[in-house]
Design a protein around this motif. Structure first.
Motif, PDB file in Angstrom:
ATOM      1  N   UNK A  24       1.003  -1.199   0.039  1.00  0.00           N
ATOM      2  CA  UNK A  24      -0.126  -0.065   0.058  1.00  0.00           C
ATOM      3  C   UNK A  24       0.732   1.003   0.279  1.00  0.00           C
ATOM      4  N   UNK A  25       1.825   1.076  -0.523  1.00  0.00           N
ATOM      5  CA  UNK A  25       2.882   2.173  -0.769  1.00  0.00           C
ATOM      6  C   UNK A  25       3.531   2.177  -2.124  1.00  0.00           C
ATOM      7  N   UNK A  26       4.555   3.198  -2.571  1.00  0.00           N
ATOM      8  CA  UNK A  26       5.060   3.186  -3.617  1.00  0.00           C
ATOM      9  C   UNK A  26       6.516   2.489  -3.381  1.00  0.00           C
ATOM     10  N   UNK A  27       6.563   1.153  -3.969  1.00  0.00           N
ATOM     11  CA  UNK A  27       7.798   0.463  -3.480  1.00  0.00           C
ATOM     12  C   UNK A  27       8.957   0.862  -4.318  1.00  0.00           C
ATOM     13  N   UNK A  28       8.912   1.623  -5.547  1.00  0.00           N
ATOM     14  CA  UNK A  28      10.052   2.018  -6.169  1.00  0.00           C
ATOM     15  C   UNK A  28      10.593   3.542  -5.581  1.00  0.00           C
ATOM     16  N   UNK A  29       9.746   4.188  -4.971  1.00  0.00           N
ATOM     17  CA  UNK A  29       9.939   5.255  -4.305  1.00  0.00           C
ATOM     18  C   UNK A  29      10.651   4.815  -3.063  1.00  0.00           C
ATOM     19  N   UNK A  30      10.264   3.732  -2.192  1.00  0.00           N
ATOM     20  CA  UNK A  30      10.984   3.548  -0.985  1.00  0.00           C
ATOM     21  C   UNK A  30      12.172   2.952  -1.287  1.00  0.00           C
ATOM     22  N   UNK A  31      12.286   2.314  -2.127  1.00  0.00           N
ATOM     23  CA  UNK A  31      13.821   1.619  -2.634  1.00  0.00           C
ATOM     24  C   UNK A  31      14.584   2.941  -2.906  1.00  0.00           C
ATOM     25  N   UNK A  32      14.116   3.911  -3.756  1.00  0.00           N
ATOM     26  CA  UNK A  32      15.055   4.899  -3.972  1.00  0.00           C
ATOM     27  C   UNK A  32      15.533   5.526  -2.515  1.00  0.00           C
ATOM     28  N   UNK A  33      14.530   5.787  -1.629  1.00  0.00           N
ATOM     29  CA  UNK A  33      14.733   6.347  -0.502  1.00  0.00           C
ATOM     30  C   UNK A  33      16.033   5.591   0.266  1.00  0.00           C
ATOM     31  N   UNK A  34      15.856   4.121   0.209  1.00  0.00           N
ATOM     32  CA  UNK A  34      16.588   3.318   1.127  1.00  0.00           C
ATOM     33  C   UNK A  34      17.961   3.540   0.526  1.00  0.00           C
ATOM     34  N   UNK A  35      18.152   3.274  -0.674  1.00  0.00           N
ATOM     35  CA  UNK A  35      19.518   3.321  -1.387  1.00  0.00           C
ATOM     36  C   UNK A  35      20.162   4.628  -1.142  1.00  0.00           C
ATOM     37  N   UNK A  36      19.355   5.640  -1.554  1.00  0.00           N
ATOM     38  CA  UNK A  36      19.973   7.136  -1.445  1.00  0.00           C
ATOM     39  C   UNK A  36      20.760   7.447   0.249  1.00  0.00           C
ATOM     40  N   UNK A  37      19.650   6.819   0.986  1.00  0.00           N
ATOM     41  CA  UNK A  37      20.112   7.144   2.462  1.00  0.00           C
ATOM     42  C   UNK A  37      21.369   6.224   2.767  1.00  0.00           C
ATOM     43  N   UNK A  38      21.500   4.972   2.241  1.00  0.00           N
ATOM     44  CA  UNK A  38      22.572   4.041   2.426  1.00  0.00           C
ATOM     45  C   UNK A  38      23.783   4.710   1.791  1.00  0.00           C
ATOM     46  N   UNK A  39      23.630   5.216   0.642  1.00  0.00           N
ATOM     47  CA  UNK A  39      24.674   5.862  -0.165  1.00  0.00           C
ATOM     48  C   UNK A  39      25.300   7.027   0.501  1.00  0.00           C
ATOM     49  N   UNK A  40      24.714   7.756   0.996  1.00  0.00           N
ATOM     50  CA  UNK A  40      25.021   9.037   1.860  1.00  0.00           C
ATOM     51  C   UNK A  40      25.724   8.657   2.951  1.00  0.00           C
ATOM     52  N   UNK A  41      25.413   7.491   3.630  1.00  0.00           N
ATOM     53  CA  UNK A  41      26.168   6.755   4.926  1.00  0.00           C
ATOM     54  C   UNK A  41      27.456   6.137   4.717  1.00  0.00           C
ATOM     55  N   UNK A  42      27.767   5.943   3.039  1.00  0.00           N
ATOM     56  CA  UNK A  42      28.932   5.417   2.817  1.00  0.00           C
ATOM     57  C   UNK A  42      28.823   3.654   2.648  1.00  0.00           C
ATOM     58  N   UNK A  43      27.459   3.206   2.361  1.00  0.00           N
ATOM     59  CA  UNK A  43      27.254   1.870   2.303  1.00  0.00           C
ATOM     60  C   UNK A  43      26.282   1.658   1.342  1.00  0.00           C
ATOM     61  N   UNK A  44      25.800   0.457   1.049  1.00  0.00           N
ATOM     62  CA  UNK A  44      24.806   0.116   0.172  1.00  0.00           C
ATOM     63  C   UNK A  44      24.009  -1.158   0.743  1.00  0.00           C
ATOM     64  N   UNK A  45      22.938  -1.194   0.330  1.00  0.00           N
ATOM     65  CA  UNK A  45      21.961  -2.324   1.038  1.00  0.00           C
ATOM     66  C   UNK A  45      22.323  -3.653   0.608  1.00  0.00           C
ATOM     67  N   UNK A  46      22.246  -4.869   1.114  1.00  0.00           N
ATOM     68  CA  UNK A  46      22.635  -5.910   0.431  1.00  0.00           C
ATOM     69  C   UNK A  46      21.251  -6.942   0.762  1.00  0.00           C
TER      70      UNK A  46
END
Length: 313
Positions: A287-309
């Motif tokens: 019931x949420x925008x999956x693509x948008x949430x994926x972008x938010x997650x990846x952007x946040x992890x990239x800013x912290x110097x990591x990537x989600x696995x």
């Protein structure tokens, strides 16, 4: 280390287990061999070690039950349209019939957080102050759960009848009460799987003797079991009438030959699997925008110097 690969699920032969084990009125328990194995594939499939094969199949079916159980829970949590579904397995049997063992084997592969298991003994003084269905209603599984009853409301037309605990007019009126109650449940989203584990007089005697012989099983023995055993024919008649009077299209009865424990577990596991298959379960859509949430997650992890696995464990 990867988990061991489960055996492929082999379908029952001669029809579904639900078809093979469903009983219709009038029920004649004497015509059902407690050592029979309806639906079990021939030795060409199982091999000579049928017991080991059946137990491997129960483990494989258990994996499927766990997946279906998760979907049932997810749909209830998401608030899917219509009544919140629940599945309730009702187990009845003579003493030593294998109710505990069946629950242990069949429920073992499911998530215990989604199980609701209840056992019914003699009613307490508080329960006796209410009608016989009061304690059953309080024990029903929540929406999205798989419930398992070790004994049930049927004790009130079995032991209450054989032990003359209430007048005959009282227990006879309960058949209609039970049918109305179960119709209410099914209308409210509860799928009932009512199973009688059918053992022979000789098998019960052997299991009771084992409890007396093995000190580790003394705790399972109750002297009243021998008293009940003396009333075997009366109990068989009570079971036959309960199954005949309370088997409906919405809440049928299944009789599982239970002298062979490994077949009993195999049959009940398939009964549950086939029942789940009738429910047309699935995982609810997000019931949420999956693509948008994926972008938010990846952007946040990239800013912290990591990537989600994914699937890192």
């Amino acid at each position: 280390m990867s988990a061991p690969q489960q055996a492929q699920i082999v379908a029952p032969v001669g029809g579904s287990v639900r078809e093979l084990l469903r009983v219709t009125a009038p029920v004649d328990l004497g015509a059902i061999d407690p050592r029979s194995t309806p639906g079990l594939p021939a030795s060409e499939v199982t091999g000579e070690r049928r017991k080991a094969w059946a137990r491997e199949q129960v483990e494989s079916v258990g994996g499927e039950l766990g997946r279906q159980q998760e979907m049932l829970f997810a749909m209830a949590k998401a608030g899917s349209d219509g009544p919140a579904r629940r599945v309730l397995l009702v187990l009845q049997a003579m003493d030593c019939g294998g109710k505990d063992g069946t629950i242990k084997r069949v429920a073992g592969a499911m998530n215990p957080l989604g199980l609701h298991i209840r056992s019914f003994g003699p009613p307490t003084p508080q329960e006796l102050r209410h009608d016989f269905l009061w304690r059953i209603r309080r024990a029903l599984p929540p929406p999205g759960y798989v419930g398992m009853f070790n004994r049930s409301h049927y004790e009130d037309v079995l032991i209450a009848r054989v032990g003359s605990l209430v007048p005959e007019a009282t227990w006879r009126a309960r058949y209609d009460d039970i049918n109305s109650f179960e119709r209410e449940l099914t209308d409210g989203g509860v799928t009932l799987v009512k199973v009688m584990l059918h053992i022979s007089y000789a098998e019960q005697g052997g299991r009771l003797l084992e409890r007396l012989t093995d000190p580790r099983k003394h705790w399972k023995y109750n002297p009243s079991d021998v008293d009940s055993r003396a009333l075997w024919d009366d109990y068989q008649a009570a079971y036959a009438e309960a199954l005949s009077r309370c088997g409906t299209d919405a809440a049928p009865w299944f009789v599982v030959p239970a002298d062979r424990k490994w077949y009993r577990d195999w049959a009940v596991a398939h009964l549950l699997r086939e029942t789940f298959d009738t429910l047309d379960l699935g995982y609810p859509a997000a019931d949420f925008d999956v693509a948008h949430e994926r972008e938010r997650l990846c952007a946040g992890d990239a800013g912290a110097g990591g990537t989600p696995e994914m699937n890192s464990r």
